[in-house]
Write a protein that holds these residues in place. Structure first.
Motif, PDB file in Angstrom:
ATOM      1  N   TRP A 290     -13.050  19.663  10.473  1.00  0.00           N
ATOM      2  CA  TRP A 290     -13.190  18.238  10.779  1.00  0.00           C
ATOM      3  C   TRP A 290     -11.821  17.569  10.707  1.00  0.00           C
ATOM      4  CZ3 TRP A 290     -18.015  16.470   7.452  1.00  0.00           C
ATOM      5  CH2 TRP A 290     -19.153  17.145   7.920  1.00  0.00           C
ATOM      6  N   LEU A 291     -11.667  16.497  11.454  1.00  0.00           N
ATOM      7  CA  LEU A 291     -10.395  15.783  11.489  1.00  0.00           C
ATOM      8  C   LEU A 291     -10.480  14.577  10.557  1.00  0.00           C
ATOM      9  CD1 LEU A 291      -7.693  16.101  13.057  1.00  0.00           C
ATOM     10  CD2 LEU A 291      -8.502  14.275  14.557  1.00  0.00           C
ATOM     11  N   VAL A 292      -9.635  14.578   9.534  1.00  0.00           N
ATOM     12  CA  VAL A 292      -9.633  13.510   8.530  1.00  0.00           C
ATOM     13  C   VAL A 292      -8.510  12.533   8.855  1.00  0.00           C
ATOM     14  CG1 VAL A 292      -9.472  12.958   6.083  1.00  0.00           C
ATOM     15  CG2 VAL A 292     -10.489  15.133   6.813  1.00  0.00           C
ATOM     16  N   ASN A 293      -8.833  11.258   8.870  1.00  0.00           N
ATOM     17  CA  ASN A 293      -7.855  10.211   9.167  1.00  0.00           C
ATOM     18  C   ASN A 293      -7.389   9.609   7.847  1.00  0.00           C
ATOM     19  OD1 ASN A 293      -8.053   9.977  12.287  1.00  0.00           O
ATOM     20  ND2 ASN A 293     -10.160  10.132  11.556  1.00  0.00           N
ATOM     21  N   ASN A 294      -6.182   9.994   7.459  1.00  0.00           N
ATOM     22  CA  ASN A 294      -5.691   9.764   6.108  1.00  0.00           C
ATOM     23  C   ASN A 294      -4.487   8.825   6.130  1.00  0.00           C
ATOM     24  OD1 ASN A 294      -5.277  10.118   3.328  1.00  0.00           O
ATOM     25  ND2 ASN A 294      -3.847  11.807   3.692  1.00  0.00           N
ATOM     26  N   PHE A 295      -4.663   7.635   5.572  1.00  0.00           N
ATOM     27  CA  PHE A 295      -3.574   6.655   5.527  1.00  0.00           C
ATOM     28  C   PHE A 295      -2.948   6.618   4.134  1.00  0.00           C
ATOM     29  CE2 PHE A 295      -5.959   5.303   9.218  1.00  0.00           C
ATOM     30  CZ  PHE A 295      -4.947   4.985  10.117  1.00  0.00           C
ATOM     31  N   TYR A 296      -1.654   6.770   4.106  1.00  0.00           N
ATOM     32  CA  TYR A 296      -0.828   6.651   2.896  1.00  0.00           C
ATOM     33  C   TYR A 296       0.380   5.794   3.256  1.00  0.00           C
ATOM     34  CZ  TYR A 296      -2.616   9.886  -0.710  1.00  0.00           C
ATOM     35  OH  TYR A 296      -3.338  10.478  -1.717  1.00  0.00           O
ATOM     36  N   GLY A 297       1.093   5.323   2.242  1.00  0.00           N
ATOM     37  CA  GLY A 297       2.314   4.575   2.507  1.00  0.00           C
ATOM     38  C   GLY A 297       3.363   5.448   3.176  1.00  0.00           C
ATOM     39  N   LEU A 298       3.996   4.908   4.206  1.00  0.00           N
ATOM     40  CA  LEU A 298       5.031   5.652   4.924  1.00  0.00           C
ATOM     41  C   LEU A 298       6.425   5.424   4.348  1.00  0.00           C
ATOM     42  CD1 LEU A 298       3.941   5.032   8.637  1.00  0.00           C
ATOM     43  CD2 LEU A 298       3.778   7.189   7.370  1.00  0.00           C
TER      44      LEU A 298
END
Length: 521
Positions: free
Chosen positions: A244-252
């Protein structure tokens, strides 16, 4: 590093003598709803790949880029490894593959900033089961270098599960909090809803839209809130979900101590990468909506793909309250028309006090406004656990005809398309890291867990990663220059409240002191 990456990309496209069980990470695989054959391997140093702002973050990482004509594909998938061994037994030194062969084996190295790693307890965990391993074949050393090890028994065999609806105190929060968050519990799947009148069915191949909640870390006092992501994909023939494709947001704008980079990535990498995998430092939970039609999952994925493009381009910035992993993801669902009930901010009056206190304590307006934002942000955008609970319960209400509102077009699609709702509990992989627990559901719970003296907090320092101005377009430059807060107005508000409080205090003191005119009476 550049030569090394070029070498492993080349290795992935050539046959490996004596390593037939080693497969390309693209051949016959999926990236969520997309066939991996629709992608090609590259790294961030690619000069003819476009999307330069995004590539800048992956200069020394392997990524998959969509081929021309791949409809609704993510701009990139952080892959990390060009190859995989899809089925093997692990004995600590070798991978014993399904064809009876054996591959010598070693682990990818621990990154320097990671404070813990795979150890003897991890080895014992994986010895008990078949594994799927991402990595690359080292021709010179005749070894498979493993970066991600996935337990193949982590499947969702929905057709064999009895229906166990939630009721009363047996609710979503109870599922998450079970056994102190379930870090040491067994992997478990529970079917909490299926379409009324439908017989238990084989759901293999069905599309899914899944919410993923990770718990509190056990060795970081700033990480009790957990983490939130959304995944799309299809259930495999045996209920597999590692692709599955997980959409993972973290600070860049800072380097993660575990090497995490915000991206779309396969679920096995998201959870089980030896350095960055969520399961090496906390338990996780999923709420999975199994669909008869992929349209709702496709709608989410197409929209979040665009959000990633804007995020990499710095058209907006990650903020721990106003635009964090939870808020960015659920905003996509809200835009599509999911109207779950909002819960409002924690406490606006406390926010003003928090601003004044933290600004004075740290001699920093930035510190004050950060505290202010935590108390004023909508709670279903702020807290991963609250979002998981609110959206999960609202989905069950919609499916049960108890939403109490007129449904939007997107919600009507959910009502029509969802065939089953499943809960999944994923324990923490044992390692040298302390065990985590359930995430905090409020600021008060967060602070109750942390040491009262902030100087005693366990905090993981990170290094800044400033985005090059040369890669900024006009919108990114405006975002950099613009203040996200009316700081001056906020300072004036705090000053006004302070003045009013001081005036009232003086009035009370005057009332307590005999006035000359009263003495004359």
């Amino acid at each position: 590093m550049r030569t090394f990456l070029s070498g492993i990309i080349l290795a992935a496209t050539t046959a490996q003598a004596g390593a037939a069980p080693v497969h390309s990470a693209l051949g016959g695989e999926q990236f969520g709803l997309q066939p991996a054959d629709n992608f090609r391997l590259a790294n961030g140093r690619c000069t003819d790949c476009g999307q330069k702002p995004a590539l800048w973050y992956f200069q020394d990482e392997l990524i998959a880029l969509p081929l021309a004509g791949a409809k609704d594909a993510p701009g990139l998938v952080w892959l990390g490894s060009p190859q995989l061994v899809p089925q093997a037994r692990f004995d600590g030194k070798s991978l014993h593959t399904a064809d009876g062969g054996a591959l010598q084996f070693r682990l990818a190295p621990k990154i320097a900033s990671n404070r813990s790693y795979f150890d003897a307890s991890s080895e014992a965990f994986f010895r008990q089961r078949e594994v799927r391993v991402r990595g690359h074949w080292d021709e010179a050393g005749q070894q498979f270098v493993a970066r991600t090890i996935w337990p193949r028994d982590y499947v969702i065999d929905a057709g064999q599960l009895p229906l166990q609806p939630l009721s009363g105190g047996d609710d979503l929060q109870g599922f998450v909090r079970h056994a102190e968050g379930g870090a040491r519990a067994e992997y478990a799947v529970r079917k909490v809803w299926q379409r009324p009148g439908a017989a238990p069915a084989d759901l293999a191949g069905k599309p899914v839209l899944a919410m993923m909640l990770s718990g509190a870390q056990g060795d970081d006092d700033e990480a009790y809130g957990g983490h939130f992501a959304i995944a799309t994909g299809r259930l495999g023939p045996q209920g597999e979900w590692s692709d599955w494709l997980v959409n993972n947001f973290y600070g860049l704008d800072s380097y993660s101590e575990k090497g995490i980079v915000a991206s779309a990535l396969p679920a096995d990498n998201y959870l089980m990468d030896l350095n960055s995998g969520q399961q090496y430092y906390r338990p996780s939970y999923m709420l999975v909506a199994v669909l008869k039609d992929p349209r709702t999952a496709q709608a989410y994925q197409a929209n979040v793909n665009q959000v990633f493009r804007e995020f990499y381009a710095h058209h907006f910035t990650y903020q721990h309250a106003a635009a964090n992993c939870t808020g960015i993801n659920v905003d996509v669902l809200r835009k599509l028309g999911w109207q779950w009930p909002l819960q409002g901010p924690t406490n606006r009056l406390k926010a003003v006090g928090a601003f004044a206190y933290m600004a004075a304590k740290d001699l920093s307006v930035a510190s004050g406004r950060k505290a202010f934002s935590y108390f004023t942000e909508e709670q279903t955008r702020l807290h991963p656990a609250v979002a998981f609970d609110a959206l999960g319960q609202d989905l069950l209400n919609v499916l049960g005809g108890q939403a109490g509102r007129q449904l939007s077009g997107f919600e009507q699609q959910l009502l029509s398309d969802v065939e089953a709702v499943l809960l999944v509990r994923i324990p923490q992989v044992p390692s040298s890291r302390a065990f985590g627990s359930a995430p905090a559901y409020s600021i008060d719970e967060f602070m109750a867990r942390a040491p009262a003296d902030r100087s005693n907090w366990q905090v993981v320092p990170t290094q800044p990663r400033p985005f090059p101005e040369a890669l900024m377009d006009e919108q990114a430059k405006k975002n950099l220059q613009a203040s996200a807060w009316p700081v001056a107005a906020l300072v004036l508000l705090v000053a006004a409240i302070g003045t009013a409080w001081s005036w009232r205090r003086r009035q009370r003191l005057r009332a307590a002191v005999p006035h000359p005119e009263r003495l004359r009476a």
